[in-house]
Design an enzyme around this catalytic site. Structure first.
Site, mmCIF file in Angstrom:
data_model
loop_
_atom_site.group_PDB
_atom_site.id
_atom_site.type_symbol
_atom_site.label_atom_id
_atom_site.label_comp_id
_atom_site.label_asym_id
_atom_site.label_seq_id
_atom_site.Cartn_x
_atom_site.Cartn_y
_atom_site.Cartn_z
ATOM 1 N N CYS A 142 0.875 -0.996 0.019
ATOM 2 C CA CYS A 142 -0.099 -0.140 0.125
ATOM 3 C C CYS A 142 0.893 1.137 0.066
ATOM 4 C CB CYS A 142 -0.857 0.141 1.253
ATOM 5 S SG CYS A 142 -2.212 -1.106 1.346
ATOM 6 N N GLY A 149 -0.118 0.296 -5.141
ATOM 7 C CA GLY A 149 -1.276 -0.661 -4.706
ATOM 8 C C GLY A 149 -2.432 0.013 -5.825
ATOM 9 N N ASN A 208 0.109 1.314 5.884
ATOM 10 C CA ASN A 208 1.027 0.625 5.099
ATOM 11 C C ASN A 208 1.694 -0.417 5.837
ATOM 12 O OD1 ASN A 208 3.892 0.879 3.095
ATOM 13 N ND2 ASN A 208 2.523 -0.697 3.057
ATOM 14 N N GLY A 209 1.443 -1.895 5.710
ATOM 15 C CA GLY A 209 2.188 -2.673 6.549
ATOM 16 C C GLY A 209 1.262 -3.942 6.694
ATOM 17 N N CYS A 218 12.788 -2.995 4.856
ATOM 18 C CA CYS A 218 12.636 -4.021 3.925
ATOM 19 C C CYS A 218 13.599 -3.971 2.729
ATOM 20 C CB CYS A 218 11.003 -3.996 3.582
ATOM 21 S SG CYS A 218 10.575 -4.836 2.064
ATOM 22 N N TYR A 232 12.419 -4.348 -5.848
ATOM 23 C CA TYR A 232 11.113 -4.546 -6.526
ATOM 24 C C TYR A 232 10.093 -3.424 -6.370
ATOM 25 C CZ TYR A 232 6.770 -6.190 -8.398
ATOM 26 O OH TYR A 232 5.335 -6.312 -8.924
HETATM 27 P P1 AMP Z 1 6.948 -15.355 -11.835
HETATM 28 O O1 AMP Z 1 7.958 -15.799 -12.894
HETATM 29 O O2 AMP Z 1 5.680 -15.807 -12.267
HETATM 30 O O3 AMP Z 1 7.361 -15.778 -10.502
HETATM 31 O O4 AMP Z 1 7.037 -13.799 -11.839
HETATM 32 C C1 AMP Z 1 8.065 -12.923 -11.746
HETATM 33 C C2 AMP Z 1 7.766 -11.506 -11.672
HETATM 34 O O5 AMP Z 1 6.865 -11.007 -10.492
HETATM 35 C C3 AMP Z 1 8.780 -10.722 -11.781
HETATM 36 O O6 AMP Z 1 9.045 -9.738 -13.222
HETATM 37 C C4 AMP Z 1 8.689 -9.746 -10.507
HETATM 38 O O7 AMP Z 1 9.046 -8.299 -10.820
HETATM 39 C C5 AMP Z 1 7.225 -9.707 -10.049
HETATM 40 N N1 AMP Z 1 7.046 -9.766 -8.760
HETATM 41 C C6 AMP Z 1 7.945 -9.793 -7.887
HETATM 42 N N2 AMP Z 1 7.108 -10.025 -6.535
HETATM 43 C C7 AMP Z 1 5.989 -9.626 -6.751
HETATM 44 C C8 AMP Z 1 4.828 -9.321 -6.006
HETATM 45 N N3 AMP Z 1 4.991 -9.292 -4.679
HETATM 46 N N4 AMP Z 1 3.537 -9.259 -6.555
HETATM 47 C C9 AMP Z 1 3.503 -8.944 -7.945
HETATM 48 N N5 AMP Z 1 4.705 -9.357 -8.940
HETATM 49 C C10 AMP Z 1 5.881 -9.557 -8.225
#
Ligand code: AMP
Length: 464
Positions: free
Chosen positions: A2, A28, A102-103, A236, A242
């Protein structure tokens, strides 16, 4: 996952909040809300959807007053309803109060059960609501006192902005897990999850809210206090890998700098003979630039991302269904055909997207595909506010790097080591070797005990 924003004492508080939330939209996308205060009452506007779609001029015009808080929400398990939008606002014995969080509170289920046994009736399934109930039961005379008493009972991660008729409070949990920054705009105090929100509203970045710090803003100015017991700092690390926007500066380091360093270290740890370095846009872009610079291979845009993929896509007919990732990404064949390709992404979660992407790169004629990931294997679920699937769904939870490599269909797969990731963010290690970060999703070392079993956690209570 969030984003939060707050402003106190600005002639255009709701417009400023709207813009701030727009810059935090990546944190979000499911719902958003603004609560505005005019000194007498709080006015709320909460909706499902994106900030730019939800807030019309008419809606913003109704949010009149010099103080406001706002929220963008990505609900974790099962909570995508209007009743779970934030800021959460209530009337209680001391007037009106609204809260944006957020958390994730890891003992929320226990607290909720205890409060319900004592007669509390909950309106939402958000963990955040327990804070409001605990505040309502407090006998402390001030808002800050009631909030402090409530927060001393909760465990987990929280960056909060809280608005009453007369005050705005910003507070960060004692470990500083989720980010929160403080700025100034035309004499008004502003707070945002990430500093990039200040750039859009032309606010001056002042500093990050310190872990465990509470800032109370009212007509007499800003008062800082540290009402909680000291705890080790645990920002974090996944925010840098990411989640945060690359133009944000979080607790010191700039996110772009960190991601580039991760790419450089990745090239040092996992070199390979190749012709071109490409990224999975947008998440892998900055690390790929670092990888290319260190390896000496050209960085090119080998995958093109469509920015027009909506939340729901009506697939035209059965025979051409299941576009999946193709809707979002398409290879640029001339960049890839006949080449030995290094493809850089920030992380692998389930592995399903990566497998499809590598299939696409091969279909576009790549001779070899070497996948490089700018963080260590994601082995454990996050309980502090990043929406990761349960441990069992994480491909690295019970598979080796070689097995993952075979599953995604790469010729080789290299992950950044934990040490190199932490060095990329923080420089030299801290005395306890932690560098001051939470890396539980990679190491399984959870800095806050998880009292609620995960199965219950994904039941009725959702994080923020
Ligand atoms: P996958 O290969 O299906 O595991 O997807 C990997 C992708 O998911 C990468 O491009 C990441 O940037 C993205 N990603 C990493 N963490 C998350 C998250 N918590 N929610 C959504 N996407 C994520």
């Amino acid at each position: 996952m969030c984003g939060i924003f707050g402003v106190y004492g600005h002639a255009e508080a709701s417009n400023i909040t709207y813009l701030g939330l727009h810059s935090l939209q990546h944190r979000g996308q499911e719902s958003t809300g603004i609560v505005c205060g005019n000194g007498r009452q709080l006015i709320a506007s909460r909706h499902m959807g994106h900030v730019a779609d939800v807030y019309t001029e008419d809606r913003l015009a109704k949010l009149r007053g010099p103080n406001a808080i706002g929220h963008v929400r990505y609900s974790t398990a099962g909570g995508s309803h209007l009743k779970n939008t934030q800021p959460f606002a209530v009337e209680y014995a001391h007037g009106s109060v609204a809260i944006a969080h957020n958390g994730n509170l890891v003992n929320a289920l226990h607290l909720r059960a205890e409060l319900e046994r004592a007669g509390s009736i909950f309106q939402s399934s958000m963990d955040t609501e327990v804070i409001v109930h605990l505040m309502a039961r407090s006998e402390e005379p001030t808002l800050a006192g009631r909030l402090t008493e409530a927060l001393k009972r909760v465990r987990g991660s929280y960056s909060l902005v809280v608005l009453s008729q007369g005050q705005l409070i910003a507070v960060r949990d004692p470990m500083g897990i989720r980010p929160l920054a403080m700025g100034r705009s035309h004499g008004a105090s502003v707070f945002a999850s990430e500093s990039c929100a200040f750039d859009l509203i032309e606010a001056e970045f002042i500093r990050d809210v310190a872990p465990g710090e509470m800032l109370v803003v009212d007509h007499s100015g800003v008062t800082s206090s540290r009402p909680f017991a000291d705890a080790p700092c645990r920002h974090c690390v996944f925010e840098y890998v990411y989640f945060a926007r690359p133009d944000a500066v979080l607790d010191g380091p700039g996110v772009t700098d960190c991601r580039e360093r991760m790419g450089v270290r990745l090239a040092q740890e996992h070199p390979v003979d190749a012709d071109v370095v490409i990224c999975v846009p947008d998440s892998g872009m900055t690390a790929a630039i670092g990888y290319a610079a260190e390896s000496g291979y050209p960085f090119r845009m080998g995958l093109i991302r469509s920015h027009y993929v909506g939340r729901t896509f009506i697939e035209p007919q059965q025979s051409i269904r299941h576009f999946g990732v193709k809707l979002k990404l398409n290879p640029a064949r001339p960049v890839i055909e006949g080449k030995r390709v290094v493809v850089v992404d920030d992380s692998i979660v389930r592995g399903t997207t990566s497998r499809k992407i590598i299939g696409m790169i091969r279909a576009a004629g790549a001779r070899e595909v070497h996948m490089r990931i700018s963080c260590p294997p994601t082995r454990s679920s996050c309980f502090y506010g990043i929406d990761t699937p349960t441990g069992r769904e994480l491909i690295a939870h019970n598979h080796t790097v070689d097995e993952i490599c075979r599953y995604v269909g790469a010729d080789s797969l290299g992950y950044l080591s934990n040490a190199a990731m932490l060095e990329s963010v923080a420089g030299a290690p801290g005395g306890d070797g932690s560098h001051g970060f939470c890396d539980a999703c990679f190491s399984g070392n959870y800095p806050i005990e998880i009292p609620d079993p995960p199965a219950q956690r994904s039941g009725s209570l959702v994080g923020s």
